[in-house]
Design a protein around this motif. Structure first.
Motif, PDB file in Angstrom:
ATOM      1  N   SER A  81       0.786  -1.028  -0.113  1.00 16.84           N
ATOM      2  CA  SER A  81       0.142  -0.033   0.085  1.00 16.84           C
ATOM      3  C   SER A  81       0.870   1.376   0.028  1.00 16.84           C
ATOM      4  N   CYS A  82       2.030   1.070   0.315  1.00 13.41           N
ATOM      5  CA  CYS A  82       2.971   2.387   0.355  1.00 13.41           C
ATOM      6  C   CYS A  82       3.315   2.891  -0.843  1.00 13.41           C
ATOM      7  N   LEU A  83       2.920   4.100  -1.416  1.00  6.26           N
ATOM      8  CA  LEU A  83       3.214   4.626  -2.561  1.00  6.26           C
ATOM      9  C   LEU A  83       4.336   5.049  -3.100  1.00  6.26           C
ATOM     10  N   ASP A  84       5.295   5.033  -2.002  1.00 10.23           N
ATOM     11  CA  ASP A  84       6.747   5.516  -2.197  1.00 10.23           C
ATOM     12  C   ASP A  84       7.623   4.337  -2.654  1.00 10.23           C
ATOM     13  N   ASP A  85       7.423   3.178  -1.772  1.00 10.13           N
ATOM     14  CA  ASP A  85       8.256   2.008  -1.944  1.00 10.13           C
ATOM     15  C   ASP A  85       7.698   0.474  -2.447  1.00 10.13           C
ATOM     16  N   ARG A  86       6.149   0.764  -2.309  1.00 13.39           N
ATOM     17  CA  ARG A  86       5.353  -0.398  -2.319  1.00 13.39           C
ATOM     18  C   ARG A  86       5.629  -1.408  -1.367  1.00 13.39           C
ATOM     19  N   GLN A  87       6.071  -1.142  -0.195  1.00 16.15           N
ATOM     20  CA  GLN A  87       6.122  -2.206   0.985  1.00 16.15           C
ATOM     21  C   GLN A  87       4.914  -2.285   1.576  1.00 16.15           C
ATOM     22  N   SER A  88       4.523  -3.339   2.482  1.00 14.11           N
ATOM     23  CA  SER A  88       3.601  -3.503   3.191  1.00 14.11           C
ATOM     24  C   SER A  88       3.734  -3.234   4.439  1.00 14.11           C
ATOM     25  N   THR A  89       2.700  -2.782   5.243  1.00 15.00           N
ATOM     26  CA  THR A  89       2.485  -2.884   6.683  1.00 15.00           C
ATOM     27  C   THR A  89       1.915  -3.955   7.159  1.00 15.00           C
ATOM     28  N   SER A  90       2.322  -4.762   7.960  1.00 15.94           N
ATOM     29  CA  SER A  90       1.855  -5.694   8.665  1.00 15.94           C
ATOM     30  C   SER A  90       1.539  -5.712   9.961  1.00 15.94           C
ATOM     31  N   GLY A  91       0.582  -6.406  10.484  1.00 14.00           N
ATOM     32  CA  GLY A  91       0.410  -6.416  11.980  1.00 14.00           C
ATOM     33  C   GLY A  91      -0.106  -7.655  12.515  1.00 14.00           C
ATOM     34  N   PHE A  92      -0.052  -7.734  13.862  1.00 14.56           N
ATOM     35  CA  PHE A  92      -0.582  -8.903  14.442  1.00 14.56           C
ATOM     36  C   PHE A  92      -0.963  -8.877  15.649  1.00 14.56           C
ATOM     37  N   CYS A  93      -1.828  -9.509  16.265  1.00 15.22           N
ATOM     38  CA  CYS A  93      -2.265  -9.632  17.715  1.00 15.22           C
ATOM     39  C   CYS A  93      -2.428 -11.016  18.425  1.00 15.22           C
ATOM     40  N   VAL A  94      -2.091 -11.249  19.497  1.00 16.38           N
ATOM     41  CA  VAL A  94      -2.144 -12.346  20.338  1.00 16.38           C
ATOM     42  C   VAL A  94      -2.857 -12.583  21.348  1.00 16.38           C
ATOM     43  N   PHE A  95      -3.952 -13.421  21.629  1.00 19.47           N
ATOM     44  CA  PHE A  95      -4.780 -13.491  22.425  1.00 19.47           C
ATOM     45  C   PHE A  95      -4.234 -14.880  23.422  1.00 19.47           C
ATOM     46  N   LEU A  96      -4.678 -14.728  24.678  1.00 19.19           N
ATOM     47  CA  LEU A  96      -4.396 -15.877  25.642  1.00 19.19           C
ATOM     48  C   LEU A  96      -5.841 -16.087  26.308  1.00 19.19           C
ATOM     49  N   GLY A  97      -6.580 -16.991  25.832  1.00 17.61           N
ATOM     50  CA  GLY A  97      -7.835 -17.108  26.182  1.00 17.61           C
ATOM     51  C   GLY A  97      -8.630 -15.986  25.563  1.00 17.61           C
ATOM     52  N   LEU A  98      -9.264 -15.218  26.523  1.00 15.60           N
ATOM     53  CA  LEU A  98      -9.957 -14.113  26.032  1.00 15.60           C
ATOM     54  C   LEU A  98      -9.249 -12.703  26.091  1.00 15.60           C
ATOM     55  N   SER A  99      -7.839 -12.796  26.483  1.00 14.46           N
ATOM     56  CA  SER A  99      -7.290 -11.216  26.778  1.00 14.46           C
ATOM     57  C   SER A  99      -6.251 -11.151  25.625  1.00 14.46           C
ATOM     58  N   LEU A 100      -6.310  -9.956  25.415  1.00 18.34           N
ATOM     59  CA  LEU A 100      -5.274  -9.693  24.339  1.00 18.34           C
ATOM     60  C   LEU A 100      -3.840  -9.244  25.063  1.00 18.34           C
ATOM     61  N   ILE A 101      -2.762  -9.962  24.788  1.00 14.07           N
ATOM     62  CA  ILE A 101      -1.653  -9.927  25.565  1.00 14.07           C
ATOM     63  C   ILE A 101      -0.480  -9.283  24.720  1.00 14.07           C
ATOM     64  N   SER A 102      -0.642  -9.262  23.376  1.00 10.71           N
ATOM     65  CA  SER A 102       0.679  -8.870  22.490  1.00 10.71           C
ATOM     66  C   SER A 102       0.017  -8.198  21.139  1.00 10.71           C
ATOM     67  N   TRP A 103       0.587  -7.182  20.609  1.00 10.87           N
ATOM     68  CA  TRP A 103       0.101  -6.803  19.284  1.00 10.87           C
ATOM     69  C   TRP A 103       1.132  -5.743  18.697  1.00 10.87           C
ATOM     70  N   SER A 104       1.169  -5.710  17.605  1.00 10.71           N
ATOM     71  CA  SER A 104       2.316  -4.891  16.983  1.00 10.71           C
ATOM     72  C   SER A 104       1.631  -4.454  15.512  1.00 10.71           C
ATOM     73  N   SER A 105       2.245  -3.313  14.948  1.00  9.42           N
ATOM     74  CA  SER A 105       2.116  -2.830  13.595  1.00  9.42           C
ATOM     75  C   SER A 105       3.267  -2.354  13.120  1.00  9.42           C
ATOM     76  N   SER A 106       3.891  -2.762  12.030  1.00 10.45           N
ATOM     77  CA  SER A 106       5.266  -2.375  11.390  1.00 10.45           C
ATOM     78  C   SER A 106       5.219  -2.496   9.886  1.00 10.45           C
ATOM     79  N   LYS A 107       6.227  -1.808   9.470  1.00 15.31           N
ATOM     80  CA  LYS A 107       6.432  -1.693   7.998  1.00 15.31           C
ATOM     81  C   LYS A 107       7.418  -2.659   7.699  1.00 15.31           C
TER      82      LYS A 107
END
Length: 226
Positions: free
Chosen positions: A195-221
């Motif tokens: 999606s980046c118009l300058d270099d056509r690199q992607s920005t990805s992200g993730f989230c991790v749940f332990l049971g019903l609780s969100l414990i880790s997340w990130s978004s980076s190019k």
């Protein structure tokens, strides 16, 4: 082998007043809330959850609100910090919106209207990074704004202000940790492909749940073009 007894946060149930205190000075005046805070603090120390350290002279404390609604769930938020950011940006009376970024918004380095004083943009985006500690819903937007911190333009500043408008209407949002019957580890991931118009690199992200609780997340190019 490998089986251990989980640590208990609190060893007893305390009957709290239904009216939730707005800040520490109100809670400390109520015997039940004072006892609840003392029990929680003792449990944290007993379980070695964290260690206390002296605040350096050249550092400031990042405000956080922790509310123990019951023994079943714990809520973390940064409403006070967000209020402070809105005040510093002169947007305390702004109209809230329902999304952190406009759908289909395309930010680029090629925008010709550069900011005369980019330090204001850098301070604002730097402050927004702290909000991602308890606000995974803005991680993608903040990461996108950080990609232009070296050469911000007027359109980048407008996108940052839009994010503040979103925070204005969601100051109470945060992380909710809940008791789960099954502690299954679940991970979700996604990417905005090239999606980046300058270099056509992607920005990805993730989230991790332990049971019903969100414990880790990130978004980076991503560093390479896939």
């Amino acid at each position: 082998m490998g089986i251990f007894k989980p640590k208990a946060w609190l060893s007893e149930v305390i009957d709290l007043d239904k009216t939730e205190p707005r800040f520490y000075k109100e809670a400390i005046l109520h015997p039940s809330w004072k006892q609840a805070m003392l029990k929680e603090y003792e449990a944290l120390i007993r379980n070695n959850t964290w260690s206390l350290t002296a605040l350096p002279q050249d550092r400031k404390v990042i405000g956080r609100k922790w509310v123990l609604h019951s023994l079943d769930h714990l809520h973390f938020s940064q409403s006070k910090s967000i209020h402070s950011f809105l005040k510093c940006a002169h947007l305390i009376d702004c109209k809230p919106i329902h999304s952190p970024m406009a759908i289909g918004a395309s930010l680029s380095l090629t925008d010709v209207q550069s900011l005369d004083n980019p330090s204001g943009y850098r301070i604002l985006v730097g402050a927004l990074q702290y909000c991602t500690l308890t606000r995974p819903d803005i991680s993608f937007s903040v990461n996108k704004l950080c990609q232009f911190i070296h050469a911000p333009t007027i359109s980048h500043l407008q996108a940052a202000k839009r994010l503040l408008w979103y925070l204005k209407g969601t100051t109470h949002h945060g992380i909710l940790l809940t008791k789960s019957p099954v502690l299954a580890l679940t991970c979700y991931t996604d990417a905005d492909w090239a999606s980046c118009l300058d270099d056509r690199q992607s920005t990805s992200g993730f989230c991790v749940f332990l049971g019903l609780s969100l414990i880790s997340w990130s978004s980076s190019k991503q560093k390479v073009v896939s």
